[in-house]
Design an enzyme around this catalytic site. Structure first.
Site, PDB file in Angstrom:
ATOM      1  N   ASP A   1      -7.690  39.604  78.289  1.00  0.00           N
ATOM      2  CA  ASP A   1      -6.760  40.568  78.881  1.00  0.00           C
ATOM      3  C   ASP A   1      -5.426  40.559  78.147  1.00  0.00           C
ATOM      4  O   ASP A   1      -4.829  41.600  77.909  1.00  0.00           O
ATOM      5  CB  ASP A   1      -6.511  40.229  80.359  1.00  0.00           C
ATOM      6  CG  ASP A   1      -7.600  40.830  81.238  1.00  0.00           C
ATOM      7  OD1 ASP A   1      -8.412  41.629  80.708  1.00  0.00           O
ATOM      8  OD2 ASP A   1      -7.635  40.490  82.436  1.00  0.00           O
TER       9      ASP A   1
ATOM     10  N   ASP B   1      -0.809  36.449  77.770  1.00  0.00           N
ATOM     11  CA  ASP B   1      -1.700  35.309  77.956  1.00  0.00           C
ATOM     12  C   ASP B   1      -2.656  35.158  76.784  1.00  0.00           C
ATOM     13  O   ASP B   1      -2.991  36.121  76.111  1.00  0.00           O
ATOM     14  CB  ASP B   1      -2.546  35.500  79.229  1.00  0.00           C
ATOM     15  CG  ASP B   1      -1.719  35.285  80.481  1.00  0.00           C
ATOM     16  OD1 ASP B   1      -0.630  34.686  80.364  1.00  0.00           O
ATOM     17  OD2 ASP B   1      -2.161  35.718  81.564  1.00  0.00           O
TER      18      ASP B   1
ATOM     19  N   ASP C   1      -5.750  35.077  76.507  1.00  0.00           N
ATOM     20  CA  ASP C   1      -7.128  35.416  76.879  1.00  0.00           C
ATOM     21  C   ASP C   1      -7.404  36.866  76.506  1.00  0.00           C
ATOM     22  O   ASP C   1      -6.560  37.533  75.903  1.00  0.00           O
ATOM     23  CB  ASP C   1      -7.368  35.163  78.387  1.00  0.00           C
ATOM     24  CG  ASP C   1      -6.440  36.002  79.248  1.00  0.00           C
ATOM     25  OD1 ASP C   1      -5.769  36.911  78.706  1.00  0.00           O
ATOM     26  OD2 ASP C   1      -6.379  35.756  80.470  1.00  0.00           O
TER      27      ASP C   1
ATOM     28  N   GLU D   1       3.791  39.628  79.972  1.00  0.00           N
ATOM     29  CA  GLU D   1       2.683  40.111  80.791  1.00  0.00           C
ATOM     30  C   GLU D   1       2.793  39.515  82.190  1.00  0.00           C
ATOM     31  O   GLU D   1       2.768  38.303  82.368  1.00  0.00           O
ATOM     32  CB  GLU D   1       1.356  39.675  80.140  1.00  0.00           C
ATOM     33  CG  GLU D   1       0.154  39.849  81.017  1.00  0.00           C
ATOM     34  CD  GLU D   1      -1.123  39.263  80.381  1.00  0.00           C
ATOM     35  OE1 GLU D   1      -1.064  38.762  79.233  1.00  0.00           O
ATOM     36  OE2 GLU D   1      -2.163  39.308  81.044  1.00  0.00           O
TER      37      GLU D   1
END
Ligand code: 0RA
Length: 637
Positions: free
Chosen positions: A504, A500, A502, A427
């Site tokens: 997103d 990541d 998180d 990402e």
């Protein structure tokens, strides 16, 4: 051991060797000793009760996940016979529980669940259980016996009287064998629901007593696979209201088919033989597809919807947006293929084909409106596919989908032998940059993906292939997509999604998985897709540091520190916060990293999750997130 020394014979030794072999190589019998193998034990016991239901003697099965770690499965069938089997000089109960593959030997000639990974017999469950208790209600008595690691610790004794019949098996999976002995509610519930759909009117109740407030769910479907299709299409918009349903019996066995088209672009055709999900298809599925393609084309021509000059609609066009369940039952199923989930019985092809042709032709004649809607949908699919093909040819001419021109931002590895190499889908450009520096360039390739990739669940193939990020992935992987997909062209045998930690990141991971699920499902089935596990925390004490990948590890690491010790705690929000060296040692070094392999075990669960999470409707997505909120590891605040 034999309880009576005088009856000890060569056969007893064979028996012990049999179950010893199971304990020595459990994976040969149940696939693995991880969570998947553990859950197989439950399916194995339940399948025996389902056999009793298939034979027409059992109407209800109760499964309890007990607070003491046991699973108990109770049915109201005839009960395992309790009399002696002369050949073995044991009771039939003991034969079923201690001799490999003995389960079906006295069951008559009904339809049996067999082959596949299951159907290995309850004796395997017994061998892999620390303790197993059996209770049989039969001939007016309640019979009981206990076992430890496959060996009886008591004889079969009558412990009371009863007016009913049935079998109850309670087992404690052996912690010496299994990596975990914790059962997952969702996994068991999903399987039990599927079993209930496949056995019309069979009542299956699953109870979880591990919580203070026991959880209970009852699965019983009067409509059988018709309800299955209704359930699968529940959150989709259907093209026609009434589900097409047919059922037929013959000397070959029986066939049941339910189908309904929805407005989506994906095909969800599930085929079962004797309740086993035949992932690899086989003759019953071929018969179904042949009948569907021919009947729809014939009808479209007869109605003048297809003109003389028009080409026939292809099977794929007709199946776009189709949800169907095909379930056949037959006496001697032959399972073939790599995972023994391909039905081989040739008589099933024409049997299913004839049944489907008859019923579908009749349905189309009698329901002109839905018939027209179905054909319009297929015609649109055909046009879109032709347009996509053109677009693909164009891009190919431009060299975009050709593996000879790899995407510019791919940092390829030097080894060319696909089986030895891996590619990280990363990402963001900055994490991509770190990964490029961190990697071992001999076998690790890096492809940075920019931001949110297209949600292919909401887009047709045309738009999907127009997306730059998706094109880059396809060319890097080398396999092409959809009809042209070819696993043998895969340029890497490990595709590792690294996003990541998180919200997103999870979203992007989900988008990438959706793409694989819809356009390269075989990559998942082949076990090529993995998820990287970056750490969540770094705990530094002086010059030393340690990583924690979850909150439990963090607590353990902090617990080890003395009270006066000074430490600093870093919580990683993104891959970009790690320098290349850290990224290597925590997430990319094969010696130290952990990877999660993505599997499609639970076809029903997977289909549901993708539709819920990535489909058009908002409500199912909210419900899904709420249902799984407990298992969410972290939230970005
Ligand atoms: C052998 C023969 C018969 C039934 C069964 C086994 C049987 C096994 C299991 C395992 C779980 N539940 C079960 N219920 C039945 C047939 C007995 C007869 O002919 O009466």
């Amino acid at each position: 051991m034999a309880t009576n020394p005088s009856s000890y014979s060569g056969k007893d030794i064979q028996v012990l060797e049999g179950l010893e072999a199971v304990r020595k190589r459990p994976s040969m019998y149940i696939g693995s000793t991880g969570p998947k193998g553990l859950h197989h034990l439950v399916y194995e016991v339940v399948d025996n009760s389902v056999d009793e239901a298939l034979a027409g003697y059992c109407t209800a099965i109760d499964i309890v996940i007990r607070a003491d770690g046991a699973i108990s499965v109770t049915d109201n069938g005839r009960g395992i016979p309790v009399d002696n089997v002369p050949k073995y000089r044991k009771t039939a109960v003991e034969v079923v529980l201690t001799i490999l593959h003995a389960g079906g030997k006295f069951g008559g000639d009904g339809y049996k669940v067999s082959g596949g990974l299951h159907g290995v017999g309850v004796s395997v469950v017994n061998a892999l259980s620390q303790t197993l208790e059996i209770e049989v209600k039969r001939d007016g008595k309640i019979w009981q016996q206990s076992y430890e690691r496959g060996k009886p610790t008591s004889t079969l004794k009558a412990a009371g009287t009863t007016k009913t019949t049935g079998t109850k098996v309670t087992f404690w999976a052996d912690p010496e064998i299994f990596e975990t002995t914790t059962y997952m509610w969702d996994t068991l519930a999903s399987r039990m629901r599927e079993t209930a759909f496949l056995n019309k009117n069979l009542k299956i109740v699953l109870t979880d007593e591990r919580e203070l407030e026991p959880r209970r769910e009852e699965f019983r479907y009067a409509g059988g696979i018709l309800d299955f299709v209704k359930y699968l299409n529940d959150k989709k918009e259907s093209v026609h209201a009434k589900i097409v349903y047919l059922e037929q019996e013959g000397p070959e066995g029986s066939v049941e088919v339910a189908m309904q088209w929805n407005t989506s672009y994906s095909e969800a055709v599930l085929a079962f033989a004797n309740n086993i999900n035949t992932h690899e298809g086989g003759t019953h599925l071929e018969g179904f597809k042949n009948a569907l393609t021919r009947t729809v084309n014939d009808y479209a021509r007869r109605q003048g919807i297809l003109k003389e000059k028009d080409d026939n609609l292809t099977g794929e066009d007709i199946r776009e947006g189709l949800t169907a369940v095909i379930s056949v039952k037959l006496r001697e199923p032959q399972f073939e293929g790599q995972t023994k989930t391909k039905l081989g019985n040739t008589e099933m092809r024409s049997f299913v084909q004839t049944a489907v042709t008859q019923s579908l032709a009749e349905y189309l004649e009698e329901h002109p409106k839905p018939a027209r809607a179905i054909i319009t949908k297929a015609t649109q699919a055909s046009k879109a596919r032709a347009a996509a093909r053109k677009a693909r040819e164009l891009t190919r001419r431009k060299g975009l989908l050709e593996s000879s021109t790899l995407p510019g931002k791919l940092a390829d590895c030097s080894i060319k032998e696909a089986a030895l190499t891996e590619i990280y889908l990363v990402e963001g450009d900055s994490a991509g940059g770190s990964a490029k520096q961190a990697r071992d360039r001999s076998f690790q390739a890096i492809l940075p993906l920019r931001g949110k990739i297209l949600n292919v669940e909401k887009a047709g193939i045309n738009r999907a292939l127009g997306s730059e990020e998706i094109q880059a992935m396809i060319t890097a992987l080398g396999t092409s997509v959809a009809e042209e997909f070819d696993l043998s062209h895969a340029r890497y045998h490990r595709v590792i999604i690294m996003t990541d930690a998180d919200v997103d990141g999870s979203h992007i991971r989900c988008l990438i998985l959706t793409f694989f699920y819809r356009y390269m499902r075989e990559m998942i089935e082949a076990g090529y897709i993995y998820i990287a596990q970056p750490p969540l925390y770094k705990i530094s004490v002086g010059k030393k540091h340690e990583y924690a990948y979850n909150d439990k590890q963090l607590q353990q690491a902090l617990g080890k520190l003395s009270e006066t010790q000074k430490f600093s705690l870093q919580r990683y929000k993104g891959l970009g916060e790690m320098n290349p060296e850290q990224l290597w040692e925590t997430t990319m070094d094969p010696e130290r990293r952990t990877l999660l392999q993505v599997t499609l075990d639970d076809a029903l669960g997977a289909e549901e999750a993708f539709v819920d999470l990535m489909g058009d409707q908002v409500e199912p997505r909210r419900e899904f997130i709420q249902r799984h909120a407990k298992s969410v590891r972290f939230l970005d605040i």
